[in-house]
Write a protein that holds these residues in place. Structure first.
Motif, PDB file in Angstrom:
ATOM      1  N   CYS A  71       0.855  -1.194   0.000  1.00 53.67           N
ATOM      2  CA  CYS A  71       0.000   0.000   0.000  1.00 53.67           C
ATOM      3  C   CYS A  71       0.884   1.234   0.000  1.00 53.67           C
ATOM      4  N   LYS A 130      -4.146  13.602  -3.183  1.00 53.70           N
ATOM      5  CA  LYS A 130      -3.787  12.637  -2.146  1.00 53.70           C
ATOM      6  C   LYS A 130      -4.420  11.306  -2.532  1.00 53.70           C
ATOM      7  N   LEU A 151      -4.167   6.714  -2.373  1.00 46.39           N
ATOM      8  CA  LEU A 151      -3.616   5.426  -1.971  1.00 46.39           C
ATOM      9  C   LEU A 151      -3.575   4.524  -3.194  1.00 46.39           C
ATOM     10  N   PRO A 184      -7.642   8.723   0.528  1.00 44.55           N
ATOM     11  CA  PRO A 184      -7.501   8.475   1.971  1.00 44.55           C
ATOM     12  C   PRO A 184      -8.618   9.149   2.758  1.00 44.55           C
ATOM     13  N   LYS A 185      -9.071   8.477   3.810  1.00 44.02           N
ATOM     14  CA  LYS A 185     -10.130   9.032   4.652  1.00 44.02           C
ATOM     15  C   LYS A 185      -9.590  10.221   5.446  1.00 44.02           C
ATOM     16  N   ASN A 186     -10.370  11.288   5.470  1.00 41.27           N
ATOM     17  CA  ASN A 186     -10.022  12.457   6.279  1.00 41.27           C
ATOM     18  C   ASN A 186     -11.020  12.576   7.426  1.00 41.27           C
ATOM     19  N   GLN A 219      -5.730   0.335   4.768  1.00 42.02           N
ATOM     20  CA  GLN A 219      -6.007   1.694   5.207  1.00 42.02           C
ATOM     21  C   GLN A 219      -7.451   2.049   4.870  1.00 42.02           C
ATOM     22  N   GLU A 220      -8.050   2.911   5.685  1.00 39.02           N
ATOM     23  CA  GLU A 220      -9.403   3.372   5.378  1.00 39.02           C
ATOM     24  C   GLU A 220      -9.350   4.365   4.225  1.00 39.02           C
ATOM     25  N   ALA A 221     -10.189   4.151   3.234  1.00 36.49           N
ATOM     26  CA  ALA A 221     -10.191   5.023   2.065  1.00 36.49           C
ATOM     27  C   ALA A 221     -11.524   4.895   1.344  1.00 36.49           C
ATOM     28  N   SER A 253     -11.691  -0.003   5.204  1.00 34.84           N
ATOM     29  CA  SER A 253     -10.347  -0.569   5.142  1.00 34.84           C
ATOM     30  C   SER A 253     -10.319  -1.865   4.341  1.00 34.84           C
ATOM     31  N   TYR A 290       1.142   5.503  -0.192  1.00 37.19           N
ATOM     32  CA  TYR A 290       0.474   6.794  -0.045  1.00 37.19           C
ATOM     33  C   TYR A 290       1.277   7.822  -0.823  1.00 37.19           C
TER      34      TYR A 290
END
Length: 242
Positions: free
Chosen positions: A3, A131, A133, A77-79, A181-183, A229, A5
């Protein structure tokens, strides 16, 4: 699984290129992500014009045969918000100068008074505050080569710096993250016309064939409505070069 970023102030993922209008996709495309990971792995995707396999009579950059197969997924990506943070689309206008060939090209030379006699305004789109992933799977050897590239263990075949679309669009951050990752993952849409449209639906290129544009592949994608995720199956795109 690997993964990555990435964060970049500017990027451009050209869906097509015309002389006067050069748009960009609304997010990182699978084809651009594939080119980026090849660069990190030190794999030159370009086919020399002098190579026997370069069948096109037009001097253009073609893809080398034998490039690695990979399965990848891209996401936002989760904000802190409950909605995806999409990059912004901007437009700049430039003047395209050239010296036309032929008596009927451009304005008469005497009116140009020694300057270029053909100036055309062109429009170019680009993204800001990207931004993303990028997850890579099903190719452990390629994943290890990417990790070596991230550590700076470049091999002699690697060329240039990683960039996104234009060679002045360099990357601010590029690092490996723990999986998953959460996305908001971009899913390939396979529904029928009776389904309501998904927010932020867009067309992303999967493979670009510069010798025969009819073989270029693009598909409709949309980010998941909730961050997760667990990468959905429809978010995985297989790139298997010919």
């Amino acid at each position: 699984m690997l993964c990555l970023y990435l964060q970049a102030p500017f990027a451009a993922c050209r869906t097509f290129t015309a002389g006067w209008y050069r748009p960009t996709a609304r997010f990182l495309t699978p084809s651009a992500a594939y080119g980026l990971i090849l660069n990190l792995a030190g794999i030159d995707s370009r086919l020399s014009e002098n190579h026997p396999a370069h069948a096109s009579p037009i001097p253009t950059t073609l893809m080398r045969p034998g490039l690695p197969k990979v399965r990848l997924a891209i996401g936002i990506p989760k904000n802190d918000a409950d909605s995806p943070e999409l990059p912004r689309v901007h437009t700049i206008y430039q003047q395209l100068h050239n010296y036309p060939v032929g008596k009927d090209a451009g304005i008469p030379e005497q009116l140009a008074k020694g300057r270029k006699n053909n100036i055309t305004p062109v429009r170019r789109e680009f993204l800001s505050e990207l931004k993303a992933l990028v997850c890579i799977d099903d190719n452990p050897q390629l994943e290890e080569r990417i990790r070596r590239g991230l550590r700076g263990e470049w091999n002699r075949d690697r060329y240039g710096l990683p960039f996104l679309g234009d060679n002045q669009f360099l990357i601010d951050r590029l690092e490996e993250l723990p999986c998953p990752q959460e996305a908001f993952w971009y899913e390939r849409l396979r529904g029928t016309s009776d389904q309501p449209p998904r927010p932020h639906t867009t067309r992303l290129t999967v493979w670009i064939d510069r010798a025969d544009m009819s073989k270029t592949l693009s598909c409709l994608y949309a980010p998941t409505q909730q961050a997760t995720s667990q990468i959905p199956e429809d978010a995985w795109t297989t790139i298997d070069p010919p």
